[in-house]
Scaffold this motif. Structure first.
Motif, PDB file in Angstrom:
ATOM      1  N   ASN A 113      -5.919   4.231  -2.993  1.00  0.00           N
ATOM      2  CA  ASN A 113      -5.983   2.773  -3.054  1.00  0.00           C
ATOM      3  C   ASN A 113      -6.092   2.175  -1.654  1.00  0.00           C
ATOM      4  N   TYR A 114      -6.517   0.925  -1.618  1.00  0.00           N
ATOM      5  CA  TYR A 114      -6.583   0.196  -0.359  1.00  0.00           C
ATOM      6  C   TYR A 114      -5.192  -0.304   0.021  1.00  0.00           C
ATOM      7  N   CYS A 115      -4.849  -0.175   1.290  1.00  0.00           N
ATOM      8  CA  CYS A 115      -3.566  -0.665   1.806  1.00  0.00           C
ATOM      9  C   CYS A 115      -3.626  -2.195   1.908  1.00  0.00           C
ATOM     10  N   PRO A 116      -2.608  -2.897   1.400  1.00  0.00           N
ATOM     11  CA  PRO A 116      -2.617  -4.355   1.508  1.00  0.00           C
ATOM     12  C   PRO A 116      -2.404  -4.862   2.940  1.00  0.00           C
ATOM     13  N   GLU A 117      -1.972  -3.996   3.846  1.00  0.00           N
ATOM     14  CA  GLU A 117      -1.726  -4.396   5.236  1.00  0.00           C
ATOM     15  C   GLU A 117      -2.973  -4.195   6.114  1.00  0.00           C
ATOM     16  N   GLU A 126      -2.864  -4.887  -8.780  1.00  0.00           N
ATOM     17  CA  GLU A 126      -2.835  -4.254 -10.101  1.00  0.00           C
ATOM     18  C   GLU A 126      -3.266  -2.796 -10.050  1.00  0.00           C
ATOM     19  N   HIS A 127      -4.116  -2.426  -9.096  1.00  0.00           N
ATOM     20  CA  HIS A 127      -4.573  -1.049  -8.979  1.00  0.00           C
ATOM     21  C   HIS A 127      -3.444  -0.141  -8.499  1.00  0.00           C
ATOM     22  N   ILE A 128      -2.716  -0.582  -7.494  1.00  0.00           N
ATOM     23  CA  ILE A 128      -1.583   0.204  -6.995  1.00  0.00           C
ATOM     24  C   ILE A 128      -0.525   0.326  -8.085  1.00  0.00           C
TER      25      ILE A 128
END
Length: 121
Positions: free
Chosen positions: A16-20, A68-70
């Protein structure tokens, strides 16, 4: 002396993509289980902790930041995770104390039985 520590049971690399930092490499989900060790026993508890971190930006991703993906990937990994069975293992000092108590109880019982069966003329 009580030692309480968390043992890493499973580590999963997430895509997944990191939110940071918005990197899709370096996200990691770690499951840890509580392990207690004292002088008398070792114990594995049912207490499970989890943490999602990004190794690229060295940050912890808290549930508030999840998209939602994480969350979907976390729920899947949580269902697939099987923790170690909760157990308790006694150490040598505990067995020595158990043996001493057993000998003392047998001695007290023998004294009570002996005093109860003697008759005084």
């Amino acid at each position: 002396m009580k030692q309480d520590k968390l043992i890493t049971v499973k580590e999963v690399v997430l895509k997944n993509y990191c939110p940071e930092c918005y990197s899709n490499e370096g996200m990691q989900l770690t499951f840890k289980q509580r392990f207690i060790e004292t002088t008398f026993y070792r114990r594995i508890t049912n207490d499970i902790k989890h943490i999602i971190s990004c190794k690229t930006c060295d940050s912890v991703i808290y549930p508030v930041q999840w998209d939602e993906h994480i969350e979907r990937v976390f729920e899947y990994q949580k269902k697939a995770f099987t923790p170690k069975k909760a157990s308790r293992q006694f150490k040598k000092p505990a067995y020595i104390i158990f043996a001493l108590v057993a000998v003392a109880l047998i001695g007290i019982a023998a004294i009570l039985i002996y005093n109860g069966t003697t008759t005084e003329p």
